[in-house]
Design an enzyme around this catalytic site. Structure first.
Site, PDB file in Angstrom:
ATOM      1  N   TYR A  15       0.681  -1.231   0.086  1.00 44.04           N
ATOM      2  CA  TYR A  15       0.000  -0.029   0.071  1.00 44.04           C
ATOM      3  C   TYR A  15       0.784   1.290  -0.130  1.00 44.04           C
ATOM      4  O   TYR A  15       0.277   2.403  -0.164  1.00 44.04           O
ATOM      5  CB  TYR A  15      -0.942   0.102   1.253  1.00 44.04           C
ATOM      6  CG  TYR A  15      -1.976  -0.991   0.889  1.00 44.04           C
ATOM      7  CD1 TYR A  15      -1.814  -2.405   1.049  1.00 44.04           C
ATOM      8  CD2 TYR A  15      -3.556  -0.568   0.883  1.00 44.04           C
ATOM      9  CE1 TYR A  15      -2.854  -3.206   0.776  1.00 44.04           C
ATOM     10  CE2 TYR A  15      -4.215  -1.561   0.518  1.00 44.04           C
ATOM     11  CZ  TYR A  15      -4.228  -2.560   0.549  1.00 44.04           C
ATOM     12  OH  TYR A  15      -5.162  -3.573   0.464  1.00 44.04           O
TER      13      TYR A  15
ATOM     14  N   LYS B  34       2.378 -14.504   5.410  1.00 44.84           N
ATOM     15  CA  LYS B  34       2.818 -15.643   4.649  1.00 44.84           C
ATOM     16  C   LYS B  34       4.197 -15.771   4.596  1.00 44.84           C
ATOM     17  O   LYS B  34       5.017 -15.293   3.690  1.00 44.84           O
ATOM     18  CB  LYS B  34       2.173 -15.136   3.128  1.00 44.84           C
ATOM     19  CG  LYS B  34       2.276 -16.062   2.214  1.00 44.84           C
ATOM     20  CD  LYS B  34       1.188 -17.240   2.180  1.00 44.84           C
ATOM     21  CE  LYS B  34       1.685 -18.362   1.235  1.00 44.84           C
ATOM     22  NZ  LYS B  34       1.013 -19.548   1.448  1.00 44.84           N
TER      23      LYS B  34
ATOM     24  N   ASP C 223      -2.985 -18.437   4.470  1.00 42.37           N
ATOM     25  CA  ASP C 223      -3.991 -19.403   3.642  1.00 42.37           C
ATOM     26  C   ASP C 223      -4.782 -20.216   4.508  1.00 42.37           C
ATOM     27  O   ASP C 223      -5.867 -20.128   4.281  1.00 42.37           O
ATOM     28  CB  ASP C 223      -3.393 -19.935   2.375  1.00 42.37           C
ATOM     29  CG  ASP C 223      -1.972 -20.673   2.863  1.00 42.37           C
ATOM     30  OD1 ASP C 223      -1.293 -20.561   4.080  1.00 42.37           O
ATOM     31  OD2 ASP C 223      -1.132 -21.143   1.965  1.00 42.37           O
TER      32      ASP C 223
ATOM     33  N   ASP D 199      -6.524  -6.214   4.681  1.00 41.67           N
ATOM     34  CA  ASP D 199      -7.545  -5.937   3.638  1.00 41.67           C
ATOM     35  C   ASP D 199      -8.550  -7.166   3.336  1.00 41.67           C
ATOM     36  O   ASP D 199      -9.815  -7.013   3.538  1.00 41.67           O
ATOM     37  CB  ASP D 199      -7.191  -5.177   2.593  1.00 41.67           C
ATOM     38  CG  ASP D 199      -7.973  -4.397   1.920  1.00 41.67           C
ATOM     39  OD1 ASP D 199      -8.981  -4.257   2.171  1.00 41.67           O
ATOM     40  OD2 ASP D 199      -7.591  -3.603   0.609  1.00 41.67           O
TER      41      ASP D 199
HETATM   42  O1  AKG Z   1      -9.033   2.639  -0.783  1.00 43.22           O
HETATM   43  C1  AKG Z   1      -9.590   2.069  -1.054  1.00 43.22           C
HETATM   44  O2  AKG Z   1     -10.022   2.397  -2.412  1.00 43.22           O
HETATM   45  C2  AKG Z   1      -9.876   0.589  -1.003  1.00 43.22           C
HETATM   46  C3  AKG Z   1      -9.293   0.423   0.399  1.00 43.22           C
HETATM   47  C4  AKG Z   1      -9.721  -0.861   1.258  1.00 43.22           C
HETATM   48  O3  AKG Z   1     -10.259  -1.686   0.500  1.00 43.22           O
HETATM   49  C5  AKG Z   1      -9.847  -0.971   2.363  1.00 43.22           C
HETATM   50  O4  AKG Z   1      -9.230   0.044   3.127  1.00 43.22           O
HETATM   51  O5  AKG Z   1     -10.408  -1.882   2.879  1.00 43.22           O
HETATM   52 MG    MG Z   2     -11.093  -3.171   1.666  1.00 44.94          MG
END
Ligand code: AKG
Ligand code: MG
Ligand code: NDP
Length: 429
Positions: A151, A221, A287, A311
């Site tokens: 990210y 992982k 997993d 996420d």
């Molecule tokens: O920033 C986004 O568009 C997606 C972020 C996301 O899926 C989250 O933070 O759970």
């Molecule tokens: Mg998300």
């Protein structure tokens, strides 16, 4: 907007006036519908709990499409400055295009304010339709690292001069031979640091201590990504043992005991730790973790993991307790006191403007915010009312389509129901 005062922070502890100014971002897509319902519910709960003694002074700040239309910028610096100044904010979802265009504003807000923890509690509300047999067995709190991992947005596009440079460096200076199709590769870089990991895992363990939770599972992982995800596991155990030695027993300790004294001694030590109420800090490879949260959810409690895993896990666990319509979250920096509260879901664009979707995720994010302010009476009113409303089968489309005998209501009407049912809930701190 009513006039209000600033929330301040002293040594990480918030000083909350009775009329705190709190910035909000409406959000894109379904955001405006959801926010309109949510703000009424939050205000009603505060009014009912404190009879006018406390009141939030909402202050709109711009981000996303609304910001772009009004200022030409997606995330104006002024928005960041105001959240920085007022410490807390609550937001609706913001759109991120796929495969090009602007990078995520949601991620940018977290990174710019260094909100290093994304806390996403996952609990079941009786009566919510769920795809699993015993949804009430799922009661977890996800601590997702919020500033690192892929990210960070360090990515280079196929065919660009930048990717060429990176490939050349990797191949000539680092001796990398395993890029299967170098000519047509995009490259992404995944930074995971000791510092970033330790502050995240520290927050997760502290939460487990403060809330009497039984275990913290480090999800990674690390068998494949040894120096990022594997290191996350090792650093997680390190911070547990170095900083919480009286409160935890770790699987790393267990493994050392097996080696030094045998399996029976290790089992006895873990049993003694559990009997003494110590938190078990363990780990799971991502997993198999995704399988076991479905098959053995009772074995998991607090979960600490990196950004991408967190996420995926957030949406998967939300599904187990009824879906993304009821999945709240908070992005927090426990040191500076900054926090932005937001749902786990996105903008659900196909429902934009239809007054249709479930506002519960933002409302429950508001509950997390009220708890963060120490306004537990108002928070409990909303949770109690939500329990009653769902039990009465008055729900939005997402639940109604899976529930026998449900009355489907609009987003705004669900807010009305919550406000109405607050009258039947006992106010408790
Ligand atoms: O920033 C986004 O568009 C997606 C972020 C996301 O899926 C989250 O933070 O759970
Ligand atoms: Mg998300
Ligand atoms: N923090 C943020 O602001 C986030 C932003 N996003 C962004 O949102 C956009 C859309 O993302 P997408 O992947 O479609 O994911 P979304 O979460 O927006 O929507 C996916 C599906 O989830 C269900 N859903 C979402 N919100 C609700 C709700 N409030 N009530 C009931 N059901 C809901 C709907 O399911 P169904 O179709 O079954 O009815 C919807 O079609 C993207 O630009 C993405 O980047 C995504 C996640 C987080």
């Amino acid at each position: 907007m009513t006039t209000g005062e600033k929330i301040t922070v002293t040594n990480g502890v918030l000083n909350v006036p009775n009329n705190p100014i709190i910035p909000f971002i409406e959000g894109d897509g379904t955001g405006p519908d959801i926010w309109a319902a949510s703000v009424r519910v939050l205000d009603a709960a505060v009014e009912k709990a404190y009879k006018g003694e406390k009141k939030i002074a909402w202050k709109e700040v711009l981000a996303g499409e609304k910001a772009f239309n009004q200022t030409g910028e997606w995330l104006p610096q002024e928005t960041l400055n105001l959240i920085d100044e007022y410490l807390l904010a609550i937001k609706g979802p913001l759109t991120t295009p796929v495969g090009g265009g602007i990078r995520s504003l949601n991620v940018a807000l977290r990174q710019e304010l260094d909100l290093y923890v994304c806390v996403r509690p996952v609990r079941y509300f009786e009566g919510v339709p769920s795809p699993v047999k015993r949804p009430e067995d799922t009661d977890m709190v996800i601590f997702r690292e919020n500033t690192e991992d892929i990210y960070a947005g360090i990515e280079y596009q196929k065919g660009s001069a930048e990717v060429q440079k990176v490939l050349e460096f990797l191949q000539t200076e680092m001796g990398v031979k395993k890029i299967r199709f170098p000519e047509t590769s995009g490259i992404g870089i995944k930074p995971v640091s000791e510092e970033g990991t330790k502050r995240l895992v520290r927050a997760a363990i502290q939460y487990a201590v403060d809330h009497g939770r039984k275990s913290v599972t480090l999800v990674h992982k690390g068998n494949i990504m040894k120096f990022t995800e594997g290191a996350f596991k090792n650093w997680g155990y390190e911070v547990a043992e170095q900083e919480f030695s009286d409160q935890v027993f770790t699987w790393a300790q267990y493994d050392r005991l097996v080696e030094e004294q045998g399996k029976q001694a290790a089992n006895e030590a873990q049993a003694a730790a559990e009997a003494a109420g110590k938190i078990i800090v363990k780990d799971s490879i991502a997993d198999i973790f995704l399988q076991q949260i479905l098959t053995r959810p009772k074995e998991f409690d607090v979960v600490a993991t990196m950004n991408l895993n967190g996420d995926y896990i957030s949406d998967a666990l939300a599904a187990q307790v009824g879906g993304i319509g009821i999945a709240p979250g908070a992005n927090i920096n426990y040191v500076t006191g900054h926090a932005i509260f937001e749902a786990t879901h996105g903008t659900a664009p196909k429902y934009a403007g239809l007054d249709k979707v479930n506002p519960s995720s933002v409302i429950l994010s508001g509950v997390l915010m009220l708890e963060h302010l120490g306004w537990n009476e108002a928070a409990n009113l909303i949770v109690g009312s939500m329990e009653k409303t769902i039990a009465s089968k008055v729900v939005t489309y997402d639940f109604a389509r899976l529930m026998d005998g449900a009355t489907e209501v609009k987003c705004s009407e669900f807010g009305d129901e919550l406000i109405k049912n607050m009258d039947t809930v006992q106010v408790n701190a």
